[in-house]
Design a protein around this motif. Sequence first.
Motif, short mmCIF file in Angstrom:
data_model
loop_
_atom_site.label_atom_id
_atom_site.label_comp_id
_atom_site.label_asym_id
_atom_site.label_seq_id
_atom_site.Cartn_x
_atom_site.Cartn_y
_atom_site.Cartn_z
N THR A 271 0.82 -1.32 -0.04
CA THR A 271 -0.02 0.08 -0.02
C THR A 271 0.81 1.24 0.05
O THR A 271 0.52 2.34 0.24
CB THR A 271 -0.88 0.01 1.18
OG1 THR A 271 -0.17 0.02 2.37
CG2 THR A 271 -2.07 -1.07 1.21
N GLU A 272 2.29 1.04 -0.15
CA GLU A 272 3.07 2.13 -0.20
C GLU A 272 2.72 3.13 -1.72
O GLU A 272 2.22 2.56 -2.53
CB GLU A 272 4.60 1.70 -0.51
CG GLU A 272 4.97 1.09 0.88
CD GLU A 272 6.37 0.54 0.85
OE1 GLU A 272 7.39 1.07 0.46
OE2 GLU A 272 6.53 -0.64 1.32
N SER A 273 3.36 4.30 -1.48
CA SER A 273 2.81 5.32 -2.34
C SER A 273 3.26 4.88 -4.04
O SER A 273 2.49 5.28 -5.01
CB SER A 273 3.34 6.64 -2.25
OG SER A 273 4.93 6.66 -2.18
N PRO A 274 4.38 4.10 -4.33
CA PRO A 274 4.54 3.71 -5.68
C PRO A 274 3.42 2.94 -6.34
O PRO A 274 3.53 2.72 -7.53
CB PRO A 274 5.90 3.00 -5.68
CG PRO A 274 6.56 3.42 -4.47
CD PRO A 274 5.38 3.67 -3.28
N ILE A 275 2.89 2.24 -5.68
CA ILE A 275 1.86 1.28 -6.12
C ILE A 275 0.25 1.97 -6.41
O ILE A 275 -0.26 2.65 -5.75
CB ILE A 275 1.54 0.16 -4.95
CG1 ILE A 275 2.68 -0.51 -4.81
CG2 ILE A 275 0.57 -0.78 -5.51
CD1 ILE A 275 3.34 -1.39 -6.07
N ASP A 276 0.05 1.86 -7.69
CA ASP A 276 -1.21 2.57 -8.24
C ASP A 276 -2.26 1.55 -7.95
O ASP A 276 -3.35 1.89 -7.84
CB ASP A 276 -0.96 2.88 -9.75
CG ASP A 276 0.24 3.89 -9.76
OD1 ASP A 276 0.05 5.10 -9.24
OD2 ASP A 276 1.09 3.49 -10.45
#
Length: 163
Positions: free
Chosen positions: A39-44
């Motif tokens: 759920t980190e920011s790089p994952i869309d």
Amino acid sequence: AISCKGQHSISYTLSRNQTVVVEYTHDKDTDMFQVGRSTESPIDFVVTDTISGSQNNDEAQITQSTISRFACRIVCDRNEPYTARIFAAGFDSSKNIFLGEKAAKWKNPDGHMDGLTTNGVLVMHPRGGFTEESQPGVWREISVCGDVYTLRETRSAQQRGKL
């Protein structure tokens, strides 16, 4: 390249003393989307495993996910014909992809490095297209560079078979 926060890179660890780093540059003609269980920011697009037949969330406990934290990336052209390509492994929060010493990796005849991730990215095109009558097709695996290969014997196997 590995420590530069603005630079995407892929590191192929060949041995304790040898690593090949491939740097990527931004392309104004494409958009990149990342898929994974993180759920980190790089994952869309966040995806999770499901257990078939489970009736409620209590039964759906998974001991080990088959989906990588940074599973894959999809690159889409902004211009016609709007082609989308899938690549194994998404860039982490430091904009890096690491293939460790035990990961399947190789140098292609044209000199560029490629490899397979631990969990892999598998695709299957149904026979008969996407219709009610279609039948399952053959599963294939996508490499870090987006090439299509036959499946490995096991996920830890170092071998590959390009189509």
